[in-house]
Design an enzyme around this catalytic site. Structure first.
Site, PDB file in Angstrom:
ATOM      1  N   GLY A  59       0.879  -1.169   0.000  1.00 17.62           N
ATOM      2  CA  GLY A  59       0.000   0.000   0.000  1.00 17.62           C
ATOM      3  C   GLY A  59       0.907   1.207   0.000  1.00 17.62           C
ATOM      4  O   GLY A  59       1.857   1.264  -0.771  1.00 17.62           O
ATOM      5  N   GLU A  60       0.650   2.127   0.884  1.00 16.11           N
ATOM      6  CA  GLU A  60       1.502   3.311   0.987  1.00 16.11           C
ATOM      7  C   GLU A  60       1.914   3.436   2.454  1.00 16.11           C
ATOM      8  O   GLU A  60       1.067   3.684   3.312  1.00 16.11           O
ATOM      9  CB  GLU A  60       0.693   4.526   0.506  1.00 16.11           C
ATOM     10  CG  GLU A  60       1.517   5.681   0.029  1.00 16.11           C
ATOM     11  CD  GLU A  60       2.506   5.310  -1.086  1.00 16.11           C
ATOM     12  OE1 GLU A  60       2.116   4.631  -2.056  1.00 16.11           O
ATOM     13  OE2 GLU A  60       3.679   5.710  -0.967  1.00 16.11           O
ATOM     14  N   SER A  61       3.205   3.232   2.699  1.00 18.25           N
ATOM     15  CA  SER A  61       3.631   3.137   4.102  1.00 18.25           C
ATOM     16  C   SER A  61       3.356   4.422   4.887  1.00 18.25           C
ATOM     17  O   SER A  61       3.013   4.374   6.068  1.00 18.25           O
ATOM     18  CB  SER A  61       5.108   2.756   4.185  1.00 18.25           C
ATOM     19  OG  SER A  61       5.898   3.626   3.416  1.00 18.25           O
ATOM     20  N   CYS A  89       6.261  -5.197   0.761  1.00 14.82           N
ATOM     21  CA  CYS A  89       6.397  -3.874   0.153  1.00 14.82           C
ATOM     22  C   CYS A  89       6.208  -2.759   1.199  1.00 14.82           C
ATOM     23  O   CYS A  89       7.075  -2.592   2.041  1.00 14.82           O
ATOM     24  CB  CYS A  89       5.466  -3.758  -1.042  1.00 14.82           C
ATOM     25  SG  CYS A  89       6.080  -2.581  -2.229  1.00 14.82           S
ATOM     26  N   ARG A 143       6.280  -0.004  -7.315  1.00 16.14           N
ATOM     27  CA  ARG A 143       6.922   1.118  -6.592  1.00 16.14           C
ATOM     28  C   ARG A 143       7.693   0.590  -5.378  1.00 16.14           C
ATOM     29  O   ARG A 143       7.516   1.030  -4.239  1.00 16.14           O
ATOM     30  CB  ARG A 143       5.878   2.169  -6.194  1.00 16.14           C
ATOM     31  CG  ARG A 143       5.092   2.688  -7.391  1.00 16.14           C
ATOM     32  CD  ARG A 143       4.115   3.771  -7.040  1.00 16.14           C
ATOM     33  NE  ARG A 143       4.810   4.923  -6.516  1.00 16.14           N
ATOM     34  CZ  ARG A 143       4.491   5.537  -5.373  1.00 16.14           C
ATOM     35  NH1 ARG A 143       3.492   5.116  -4.636  1.00 16.14           N
ATOM     36  NH2 ARG A 143       5.162   6.579  -4.978  1.00 16.14           N
ATOM     37  N   HIS A 178       5.371  -8.283  -4.161  1.00 14.39           N
ATOM     38  CA  HIS A 178       4.000  -8.669  -3.791  1.00 14.39           C
ATOM     39  C   HIS A 178       3.738 -10.150  -4.082  1.00 14.39           C
ATOM     40  O   HIS A 178       3.140 -10.472  -5.124  1.00 14.39           O
ATOM     41  CB  HIS A 178       2.994  -7.828  -4.592  1.00 14.39           C
ATOM     42  CG  HIS A 178       2.902  -6.419  -4.157  1.00 14.39           C
ATOM     43  ND1 HIS A 178       1.896  -5.944  -3.354  1.00 14.39           N
ATOM     44  CD2 HIS A 178       3.709  -5.369  -4.397  1.00 14.39           C
ATOM     45  CE1 HIS A 178       2.074  -4.661  -3.125  1.00 14.39           C
ATOM     46  NE2 HIS A 178       3.172  -4.283  -3.755  1.00 14.39           N
ATOM     47  N   GLU A 180       1.549 -12.018  -3.009  1.00  9.99           N
ATOM     48  CA  GLU A 180       0.103 -12.310  -3.058  1.00  9.99           C
ATOM     49  C   GLU A 180      -0.467 -12.082  -4.458  1.00  9.99           C
ATOM     50  O   GLU A 180      -1.583 -12.485  -4.741  1.00  9.99           O
ATOM     51  CB  GLU A 180      -0.643 -11.467  -2.011  1.00  9.99           C
ATOM     52  CG  GLU A 180      -0.852  -9.990  -2.331  1.00  9.99           C
ATOM     53  CD  GLU A 180       0.396  -9.117  -2.229  1.00  9.99           C
ATOM     54  OE1 GLU A 180       1.494  -9.649  -1.940  1.00  9.99           O
ATOM     55  OE2 GLU A 180       0.280  -7.903  -2.456  1.00  9.99           O
TER      56      GLU A 180
HETATM   57  N1  GLN Z   1       5.938   2.977  -2.541  1.00  5.08           N
HETATM   58  C1  GLN Z   1       5.180   2.493  -1.415  1.00  5.08           C
HETATM   59  C2  GLN Z   1       5.723   3.098  -0.116  1.00  5.08           C
HETATM   60  O1  GLN Z   1       6.687   3.756  -0.117  1.00  5.08           O
HETATM   61  C3  GLN Z   1       5.186   0.986  -1.349  1.00  5.08           C
HETATM   62  C4  GLN Z   1       4.539   0.414  -2.564  1.00  5.08           C
HETATM   63  C5  GLN Z   1       3.823  -0.868  -2.366  1.00  5.08           C
HETATM   64  O2  GLN Z   1       3.502  -1.278  -1.251  1.00  5.08           O
HETATM   65  N2  GLN Z   1       3.504  -1.512  -3.464  1.00  5.08           N
HETATM   66  O3  GLN Z   1       5.192   2.913   0.908  1.00  5.08           O
END
Ligand code: GLN
Length: 202
Positions: A59-61, A89, A143, A178, A180
Site C-alpha cells: 500500500g503506501e507506508s 512492500c 513502486r 507482492h 500475493e
Molecule cells: N511505494 C510504497 C511506499 O513507499 C510501497 C509500494 C507498495 O507497497 N507496493 O510505501
C-alpha cells in the site's frame, strides 16, 4: 483406561491477521486461506491480541503511519516484537529499522535499512524473475523499496539480481515485492511455517 484426549497432539491451524487499514489486504487473505490458515482482517488495534501472526500488506507506508496514529503504532510495535509478522512492500518498509526517501518511522522489527521507491520511474512496476531459496520464482514489484543494509542475523531468503528481496530476522519476514499477486504460494507458506514452527521450513 480413561481416554485422555487432552494429551493427544493436535494440529491447530494458526489464526493470521492481515492488517486491513489500506492496500491489497484481500489478496493476502485469500492466499492464506488457501493454505489452510484462519484469517482475521485487522482493523482495530485490540484485534492484535487474538492472532498468532500478522501480515502487513503493500500500500503506501506513509498512509499506514497516518492511519495508525501514535497509539496504533505503539500497539503494533509491541505486537511485532512479540509475534511473527510478514510485511510485503509497504509492510516491509514499516517493519524496517531505518527508512529513507524520505525518512520516516520504522517499527524496528527487522534490522534492515530500506529505501522507498528505490527503482525510479522507469521500472516503477515490473514482473521479474528472482530466486527463492535458489529456485526461480515470479516477483511482482510495484513502486518497490530496496533493502540497502542488512544487519547481523538477518537471513536472505530470496534475491533479484543482486538485491535481497525476501529477508528474515527471527520471527519477522519482509518481502519488497507482492507475493500475493503471483499464483505461487511458496512465500506465504514459508511465513506459515515460521508461525507454526518458529522457522520457515526448507
Ligand atoms: N511505494 C510504497 C511506499 O513507499 C510501497 C509500494 C507498495 O507497497 N507496493 O510505501
Amino acid at each position: 483406561m480413561p481416554t485422555t484426549n487432552k494429551q493427544q497432539p493436535t494440529t491447530v491451524s494458526p489464526t493470521i491477521g492481515v492488517l486491513a487499514l489500506q492496500g491489497d489486504f484481500d489478496a493476502h487473505r485469500k492466499r492464506l486461506e488457501e493454505l489452510g490458515a484462519k484469517v482475521v482482517l485487522v482493523k482495530k488495534p485490540e484485534q492484535l491480541d487474538s492472532i498468532d501472526g500478522l501480515v502487513i500488506p503493500g500500500g503506501e507506508s506513509s498512509t499506514f503511519l497516518k492511519l495508525l496514529g501514535e497509539a496504533g503504532f505503539e500497539k503494533l510495535k509491541n505486537f511485532v516484537h512479540l509475534k511473527p509478522t510478514f510485511g510485503t512492500c509497504a509492510g516491509a518498509i514499516l517493519l524496517a529499522k531505518e527508512v529513507e526517501n524520505p525518512k520516516q518511522l520504522g517499527l524496528g522489527a527487522i534490522d534492515i535499512d530500506i529505501r522507498r521507491n528505490a527503482y525510479g520511474r522507469q521500472i516503477d512496476s515490473s514482473i521479474r524473475e528472482g530466486l527463492f531459496r535458489d529456485a526461480p520464482i515470479e516477483m511482482v514489484f510495484i513502486r518497490a523499496p530496496r533493502i540497502e543494509r542488512i544487519g547481523e542475523g538477518v537471513e536472505v531468503l530470496a534475491t533479484e539480481s543482486k538485491d535481497p528481496v525476501v529477508v528474515r530476522h527471527g520471527k519477522t519476514m519482509a518481502a519488497t515485492f507482492h507475493p500475493e499477486l503471483s499464483a505461487d504460494p511458496r512465500i506465504h507458506k514459508a511465513f506459515l511455517d515460521l508461525v507454526q514452527n518458529g522457522n520457515p521450513v526448507k
